[in-house]
Scaffold this motif. Structure first.
Motif, PDB file in Angstrom:
ATOM      1  N   ILE A   1       0.862  -1.311   0.152  1.00  0.00           N
ATOM      2  CA  ILE A   1      -0.142   0.063   0.263  1.00  0.00           C
ATOM      3  C   ILE A   1       0.841   1.347   0.033  1.00  0.00           C
ATOM      4  O   ILE A   1       1.527   1.403   1.018  1.00  0.00           O
ATOM      5  CB  ILE A   1      -1.008  -0.139   1.032  1.00  0.00           C
ATOM      6  CG1 ILE A   1      -1.822  -1.385   1.222  1.00  0.00           C
ATOM      7  CG2 ILE A   1      -1.878   1.496   1.397  1.00  0.00           C
ATOM      8  CD1 ILE A   1      -2.698  -1.263   2.481  1.00  0.00           C
ATOM      9  N   GLY A   2       0.931   2.078  -1.181  1.00  0.00           N
ATOM     10  CA  GLY A   2       1.754   3.033  -1.138  1.00  0.00           C
ATOM     11  C   GLY A   2       1.352   4.381  -1.130  1.00  0.00           C
ATOM     12  O   GLY A   2       1.819   5.469  -0.866  1.00  0.00           O
TER      13      GLY A   2
ATOM     14  N   PHE B   1       4.100   0.401   4.011  1.00  0.00           N
ATOM     15  CA  PHE B   1       3.621  -0.792   4.917  1.00  0.00           C
ATOM     16  C   PHE B   1       4.334  -1.748   5.115  1.00  0.00           C
ATOM     17  O   PHE B   1       5.375  -2.273   4.544  1.00  0.00           O
ATOM     18  CB  PHE B   1       2.722  -1.292   3.432  1.00  0.00           C
ATOM     19  CG  PHE B   1       1.820  -2.710   4.145  1.00  0.00           C
ATOM     20  CD1 PHE B   1       1.090  -2.309   5.045  1.00  0.00           C
ATOM     21  CD2 PHE B   1       1.556  -3.766   3.251  1.00  0.00           C
ATOM     22  CE1 PHE B   1       0.193  -3.368   5.741  1.00  0.00           C
ATOM     23  CE2 PHE B   1       0.682  -4.636   3.729  1.00  0.00           C
ATOM     24  CZ  PHE B   1      -0.090  -4.290   4.826  1.00  0.00           C
ATOM     25  N   VAL B   2       4.377  -2.098   6.592  1.00  0.00           N
ATOM     26  CA  VAL B   2       5.317  -3.145   7.146  1.00  0.00           C
ATOM     27  C   VAL B   2       4.287  -4.295   7.716  1.00  0.00           C
ATOM     28  O   VAL B   2       3.392  -4.268   8.236  1.00  0.00           O
ATOM     29  CB  VAL B   2       5.700  -2.253   8.373  1.00  0.00           C
ATOM     30  CG1 VAL B   2       6.535  -3.535   8.950  1.00  0.00           C
ATOM     31  CG2 VAL B   2       6.756  -1.338   7.969  1.00  0.00           C
ATOM     32  N   VAL B   3       4.914  -5.653   7.341  1.00  0.00           N
ATOM     33  CA  VAL B   3       4.288  -6.750   7.649  1.00  0.00           C
ATOM     34  C   VAL B   3       5.044  -7.550   8.439  1.00  0.00           C
ATOM     35  O   VAL B   3       6.290  -7.817   8.103  1.00  0.00           O
ATOM     36  CB  VAL B   3       3.758  -7.638   6.284  1.00  0.00           C
ATOM     37  CG1 VAL B   3       3.252  -8.913   6.995  1.00  0.00           C
ATOM     38  CG2 VAL B   3       2.948  -6.870   5.279  1.00  0.00           C
ATOM     39  N   ARG B   4       4.412  -7.843   9.756  1.00  0.00           N
ATOM     40  CA  ARG B   4       5.075  -8.595  10.626  1.00  0.00           C
ATOM     41  C   ARG B   4       4.422 -10.021  11.161  1.00  0.00           C
ATOM     42  O   ARG B   4       3.405  -9.751  10.578  1.00  0.00           O
ATOM     43  CB  ARG B   4       5.565  -7.825  12.073  1.00  0.00           C
ATOM     44  CG  ARG B   4       6.103  -6.619  12.020  1.00  0.00           C
ATOM     45  CD  ARG B   4       6.612  -5.845  12.971  1.00  0.00           C
ATOM     46  NE  ARG B   4       5.518  -6.134  14.260  1.00  0.00           N
ATOM     47  CZ  ARG B   4       5.344  -4.992  15.196  1.00  0.00           C
ATOM     48  NH1 ARG B   4       5.941  -4.021  15.111  1.00  0.00           N
ATOM     49  NH2 ARG B   4       4.281  -5.623  16.186  1.00  0.00           N
ATOM     50  N   GLU B   5       5.027 -10.633  11.761  1.00  0.00           N
ATOM     51  CA  GLU B   5       4.172 -12.024  12.088  1.00  0.00           C
ATOM     52  C   GLU B   5       3.016 -11.654  12.943  1.00  0.00           C
ATOM     53  O   GLU B   5       1.861 -12.337  12.749  1.00  0.00           O
ATOM     54  CB  GLU B   5       5.331 -13.002  12.960  1.00  0.00           C
ATOM     55  CG  GLU B   5       6.236 -13.662  11.987  1.00  0.00           C
ATOM     56  CD  GLU B   5       7.082 -14.572  13.017  1.00  0.00           C
ATOM     57  OE1 GLU B   5       6.755 -14.767  14.088  1.00  0.00           O
ATOM     58  OE2 GLU B   5       8.197 -15.328  12.303  1.00  0.00           O
TER      59      GLU B   5
ATOM     60  N   TYR C   1       2.277   3.084   7.926  1.00  0.00           N
ATOM     61  CA  TYR C   1       3.082   4.535   8.241  1.00  0.00           C
ATOM     62  C   TYR C   1       2.675   5.584   7.154  1.00  0.00           C
ATOM     63  O   TYR C   1       2.867   5.238   5.951  1.00  0.00           O
ATOM     64  CB  TYR C   1       4.614   4.463   8.519  1.00  0.00           C
ATOM     65  CG  TYR C   1       4.719   3.480   9.676  1.00  0.00           C
ATOM     66  CD1 TYR C   1       5.020   3.943  11.081  1.00  0.00           C
ATOM     67  CD2 TYR C   1       5.008   2.056   9.535  1.00  0.00           C
ATOM     68  CE1 TYR C   1       5.199   3.098  12.188  1.00  0.00           C
ATOM     69  CE2 TYR C   1       5.256   1.189  10.507  1.00  0.00           C
ATOM     70  CZ  TYR C   1       5.291   1.621  11.727  1.00  0.00           C
ATOM     71  OH  TYR C   1       5.510   0.816  12.846  1.00  0.00           O
ATOM     72  N   GLY C   2       2.519   6.673   7.836  1.00  0.00           N
ATOM     73  CA  GLY C   2       2.068   7.642   6.709  1.00  0.00           C
ATOM     74  C   GLY C   2       2.765   8.960   6.747  1.00  0.00           C
ATOM     75  O   GLY C   2       3.162   9.294   7.784  1.00  0.00           O
TER      76      GLY C   2
ATOM     77  N   VAL D   1      -7.914  13.572   2.631  1.00  0.00           N
ATOM     78  CA  VAL D   1      -6.663  13.646   3.099  1.00  0.00           C
ATOM     79  C   VAL D   1      -5.829  12.513   1.910  1.00  0.00           C
ATOM     80  O   VAL D   1      -6.344  11.479   1.586  1.00  0.00           O
ATOM     81  CB  VAL D   1      -6.329  13.182   4.690  1.00  0.00           C
ATOM     82  CG1 VAL D   1      -6.562  11.900   4.875  1.00  0.00           C
ATOM     83  CG2 VAL D   1      -4.813  13.556   4.817  1.00  0.00           C
ATOM     84  N   LYS D   2      -4.726  13.100   1.714  1.00  0.00           N
ATOM     85  CA  LYS D   2      -3.861  11.950   0.837  1.00  0.00           C
ATOM     86  C   LYS D   2      -2.576  11.812   1.451  1.00  0.00           C
ATOM     87  O   LYS D   2      -1.796  12.881   2.103  1.00  0.00           O
ATOM     88  CB  LYS D   2      -3.806  12.605  -0.524  1.00  0.00           C
ATOM     89  CG  LYS D   2      -2.785  11.707  -1.459  1.00  0.00           C
ATOM     90  CD  LYS D   2      -2.387  12.258  -2.770  1.00  0.00           C
ATOM     91  CE  LYS D   2      -3.500  12.420  -3.606  1.00  0.00           C
ATOM     92  NZ  LYS D   2      -3.100  12.906  -5.161  1.00  0.00           N
TER      93      LYS D   2
END
Length: 206
Positions: free
Chosen positions: A2-3, A51-55, A61-62, A45-46
């Motif tokens: 997600i960018g 995007f961080v994927v952990r277990e 984070y924006g 808002v833009k």
């Protein structure tokens, strides 16, 4: 990945915001220096996101500019710096201020941030100097606009500005006693201030 997110700003609970995108609510963590620039709740808002994927979690984070996200991504590549510390660093100083500190070997400014000791600060200066050599020139939207702290926005209704400010500082890694002292000093200076004002004052005077 997600960018980017474009939607309605539903709530602010620093350092987290809630964005409604076509009926789906996205919780996004932001540096306070970026959160200050957001529009009022209920407005569009833009955000440029990482995007961080952990277990055990999936985290967004924006940021307001590509340059800020680039700085965040470079920070989390540094030894001993994870997303939480990167968020704290970018909350304690703007992206421009951090780049200035690195390029001018200003270790003393970096050690004022929670979680950044002298060794970490010195390592950041060494590791980040080359990475930030061309920072701010990679994309058309690189230079963040000056922050206007005179028009702050409300957070979630029902919580007090003091509690919101304290919660934000704790989430950013400040110790409870340190956060309490900073918020108390902010309230003494600005008794009727909104939470964003208190957070800004506290961070500035830590």
């Amino acid at each position: 990945m997600i960018g980017q997110l474009t939607g309605t700003l539903i709530a602010k609970q620093p350092p987290e915001v809630l964005i409604d995108v076509n009926g789906v609510g996205y919780e996004v963590q932001m540096p306070m220096t970026c959160l200050y620039e957001l529009p009022d709740i209920g407005e569009t808002v833009k955000l440029i996101t990482h995007f961080v994927v952990r277990e055990d979690a999936q985290l967004l984070y924006g940021f307001n500019t590509f340059a800020e996200r680039t700085l965040f991504r470079q920070l989390i590549k540094a030894q001993g710096v994870g997303p939480k510390l990167a968020l704290t660093i970018m909350s304690g100083m703007t992206a421009q201020q951090f780049v200035h500190a690195v390029t001018h070997d200003d270790v003393s400014s970096l050690v004022k941030l929670p979680g950044v000791g002298r060794k970490t600060a010195e390592r950041l200066v060494v590791e980040m100097r080359d990475r930030l050599k061309n920072w701010g020139t990679a994309t058309p939207a690189t230079d963040a606009a000056p922050i206007d702290f005179g028009d702050m926005n409300p957070t979630i209704a029902g919580s007090s500005p003091r509690d919101d400010a304290l919660s934000a500082l704790l989430a950013l890694g400040y110790k409870p006693a340190q956060a309490e002292k900073a918020v108390a000093a902010a309230l003494k200076a600005e008794p009727q201030a909104a939470s964003d004002i208190l957070i800004r004052f506290a961070l500035k005077n830590m």
